[in-house]
Design a protein around this motif. Sequence first.
Motif, PDB file in Angstrom:
ATOM      1  N   ARG A 152      43.794 -83.155 -16.626  1.00 60.17           N
ATOM      2  CA  ARG A 152      44.235 -82.668 -15.317  1.00 60.17           C
ATOM      3  C   ARG A 152      44.833 -81.274 -15.455  1.00 60.17           C
ATOM      4  O   ARG A 152      45.308 -80.897 -16.532  1.00 60.17           O
ATOM      5  CB  ARG A 152      45.284 -83.619 -14.708  1.00 60.17           C
ATOM      6  CG  ARG A 152      44.787 -85.039 -14.477  1.00 60.17           C
ATOM      7  CD  ARG A 152      45.926 -85.930 -13.991  1.00 60.17           C
ATOM      8  NE  ARG A 152      45.508 -87.297 -13.802  1.00 60.17           N
ATOM      9  CZ  ARG A 152      45.056 -87.789 -12.655  1.00 60.17           C
ATOM     10  NH1 ARG A 152      44.987 -86.993 -11.586  1.00 60.17           N
ATOM     11  NH2 ARG A 152      44.681 -89.048 -12.552  1.00 60.17           N
ATOM     12  N   TRP A 153      44.838 -80.539 -14.344  1.00 57.83           N
ATOM     13  CA  TRP A 153      45.426 -79.206 -14.365  1.00 57.83           C
ATOM     14  C   TRP A 153      45.999 -78.847 -13.004  1.00 57.83           C
ATOM     15  O   TRP A 153      45.581 -79.364 -11.969  1.00 57.83           O
ATOM     16  CB  TRP A 153      44.394 -78.163 -14.784  1.00 57.83           C
ATOM     17  CG  TRP A 153      43.272 -77.969 -13.805  1.00 57.83           C
ATOM     18  CD1 TRP A 153      43.237 -77.122 -12.722  1.00 57.83           C
ATOM     19  CD2 TRP A 153      42.009 -78.651 -13.800  1.00 57.83           C
ATOM     20  NE1 TRP A 153      42.039 -77.230 -12.059  1.00 57.83           N
ATOM     21  CE2 TRP A 153      41.268 -78.159 -12.693  1.00 57.83           C
ATOM     22  CE3 TRP A 153      41.434 -79.620 -14.627  1.00 57.83           C
ATOM     23  CZ2 TRP A 153      39.988 -78.614 -12.395  1.00 57.83           C
ATOM     24  CZ3 TRP A 153      40.160 -80.068 -14.326  1.00 57.83           C
ATOM     25  CH2 TRP A 153      39.449 -79.567 -13.229  1.00 57.83           C
ATOM     26  N   MET A 154      46.977 -77.969 -13.037  1.00 55.13           N
ATOM     27  CA  MET A 154      47.539 -77.320 -11.858  1.00 55.13           C
ATOM     28  C   MET A 154      47.792 -75.877 -12.262  1.00 55.13           C
ATOM     29  O   MET A 154      48.707 -75.583 -13.039  1.00 55.13           O
ATOM     30  CB  MET A 154      48.829 -77.988 -11.405  1.00 55.13           C
ATOM     31  CG  MET A 154      49.593 -77.201 -10.341  1.00 55.13           C
ATOM     32  SD  MET A 154      48.835 -77.219  -8.713  1.00 55.13           S
ATOM     33  CE  MET A 154      49.509 -78.761  -8.087  1.00 55.13           C
ATOM     34  N   HIS A 162      49.547 -75.433 -15.909  1.00 53.06           N
ATOM     35  CA  HIS A 162      50.005 -76.763 -16.315  1.00 53.06           C
ATOM     36  C   HIS A 162      48.790 -77.630 -16.618  1.00 53.06           C
ATOM     37  O   HIS A 162      47.883 -77.750 -15.794  1.00 53.06           O
ATOM     38  CB  HIS A 162      50.849 -77.410 -15.212  1.00 53.06           C
ATOM     39  CG  HIS A 162      51.332 -78.780 -15.575  1.00 53.06           C
ATOM     40  ND1 HIS A 162      50.905 -79.916 -14.929  1.00 53.06           N
ATOM     41  CD2 HIS A 162      52.193 -79.195 -16.540  1.00 53.06           C
ATOM     42  CE1 HIS A 162      51.487 -80.972 -15.473  1.00 53.06           C
ATOM     43  NE2 HIS A 162      52.270 -80.572 -16.446  1.00 53.06           N
ATOM     44  N   PRO A 244      47.219 -72.450  -5.446  1.00 51.87           N
ATOM     45  CA  PRO A 244      47.179 -73.186  -6.721  1.00 51.87           C
ATOM     46  C   PRO A 244      45.969 -74.111  -6.772  1.00 51.87           C
ATOM     47  O   PRO A 244      45.604 -74.741  -5.777  1.00 51.87           O
ATOM     48  CB  PRO A 244      48.493 -73.977  -6.706  1.00 51.87           C
ATOM     49  CG  PRO A 244      49.408 -73.173  -5.833  1.00 51.87           C
ATOM     50  CD  PRO A 244      48.530 -72.586  -4.770  1.00 51.87           C
ATOM     51  N   TRP A 245      45.362 -74.173  -7.937  1.00 54.74           N
ATOM     52  CA  TRP A 245      44.163 -74.986  -8.136  1.00 54.74           C
ATOM     53  C   TRP A 245      44.563 -76.235  -8.907  1.00 54.74           C
ATOM     54  O   TRP A 245      44.970 -76.165 -10.058  1.00 54.74           O
ATOM     55  CB  TRP A 245      43.129 -74.178  -8.899  1.00 54.74           C
ATOM     56  CG  TRP A 245      41.809 -74.873  -9.097  1.00 54.74           C
ATOM     57  CD1 TRP A 245      41.384 -76.038  -8.532  1.00 54.74           C
ATOM     58  CD2 TRP A 245      40.739 -74.424  -9.933  1.00 54.74           C
ATOM     59  NE1 TRP A 245      40.120 -76.345  -8.948  1.00 54.74           N
ATOM     60  CE2 TRP A 245      39.697 -75.381  -9.807  1.00 54.74           C
ATOM     61  CE3 TRP A 245      40.555 -73.323 -10.761  1.00 54.74           C
ATOM     62  CZ2 TRP A 245      38.491 -75.250 -10.503  1.00 54.74           C
ATOM     63  CZ3 TRP A 245      39.355 -73.195 -11.449  1.00 54.74           C
ATOM     64  CH2 TRP A 245      38.334 -74.149 -11.318  1.00 54.74           C
ATOM     65  N   GLU A 246      44.451 -77.375  -8.268  1.00 56.04           N
ATOM     66  CA  GLU A 246      44.768 -78.655  -8.885  1.00 56.04           C
ATOM     67  C   GLU A 246      43.490 -79.462  -9.005  1.00 56.04           C
ATOM     68  O   GLU A 246      42.699 -79.531  -8.058  1.00 56.04           O
ATOM     69  CB  GLU A 246      45.794 -79.420  -8.049  1.00 56.04           C
ATOM     70  CG  GLU A 246      46.204 -80.754  -8.646  1.00 56.04           C
ATOM     71  CD  GLU A 246      47.277 -81.448  -7.831  1.00 56.04           C
ATOM     72  OE1 GLU A 246      47.780 -82.491  -8.285  1.00 56.04           O
ATOM     73  OE2 GLU A 246      47.615 -80.935  -6.742  1.00 56.04           O
ATOM     74  N   GLU A 248      41.054 -82.548 -11.624  1.00 52.12           N
ATOM     75  CA  GLU A 248      40.877 -83.477 -12.734  1.00 52.12           C
ATOM     76  C   GLU A 248      39.423 -83.419 -13.175  1.00 52.12           C
ATOM     77  O   GLU A 248      38.513 -83.465 -12.342  1.00 52.12           O
ATOM     78  CB  GLU A 248      41.237 -84.901 -12.328  1.00 52.12           C
ATOM     79  CG  GLU A 248      41.016 -85.922 -13.433  1.00 52.12           C
ATOM     80  CD  GLU A 248      41.343 -87.340 -13.006  1.00 52.12           C
ATOM     81  OE1 GLU A 248      41.263 -88.244 -13.852  1.00 52.12           O
ATOM     82  OE2 GLU A 248      41.679 -87.531 -11.819  1.00 52.12           O
TER      83      GLU A 248
END
Length: 290
Positions: A152-154, A162, A244-246, A248
């Motif tokens: 996962r990322w944010m 993250h 922000p790009w969130e 998975e």
Amino acid sequence: VELVSGWGGDAPRATAGWLASLPVFEPHWQVMVSHGLARGWVEWDVPNQEGAVSTVRYDFDAAPFYAEKNWGGETFPERWFWAQCNAGWADGNGAEDEGASDALAGLTLTAGGGRRALPLVPGGAAEDVAMIGVHMPGGEFLEWQPQAASVRWMVAPWGRWHFSGRSETHEIEIMATAEAKGSTLRAPTTRGLVPMCRDTFDGAVSLRIWALDAGGRRVGGSPMVDAKSNNCACEVGGGPWWEPWEGEARFGGGRIPKEGEDLAKAIVGLPFDMPALNALLPNGLRIPGL
């Protein structure tokens, strides 16, 4: 360059799995040197206030070194993010003693992802992917890939990265930040090289890794690695994107039926040495770039 670690321990492996060596994704990405020690010099022409240019030489010895290779189609991903650190590690709990830093020698982190094209899927399809790889101080290699882990990322348009990952054996969490504005770089697009990428080499990163037992619980509670550094390279590119790009990373982009997913993961996870296999093919049949 003195090689400390490539990608995957003693035997080099494809960064995104052997399937990524074939023309099913665009572009291709391979980490060649995740950690090296470089010696040499660079000359840089620097103009003064009067407009005259003087050449400045920078000598370096045992400088942290990283190298990767991108190839394939005409462009980089539609948008992407990346973080890499192989120097300056210290104890994440604040211990500044030399022994704590020595215990982290050889620790190398590489994390990245983006929206890549799927040329074989009609209609200009794309998928969001991400991966994390860590070379441990003792030489062990840990990775979190969609075919064997959740990733996962944010990521903010700038200043905050993250990542988190969880496999059957390990869990990882990464937080990187950048206060500097970074440097704008040119990246390949269908319109040629254009300024669509921003980098810094002064990111602050924290890294924690936990071992997991057979039931997926953290072993001992405390992380097996708890480290921080102010020498993290951080990057965003493409887009442009303003929020922000969130996301998975899902194996196969969610396109593979559930009943066939385990078999597909097993095939993708096979330890094929694609460069060696490619070398056995006649020249006219060899895969470009390998």
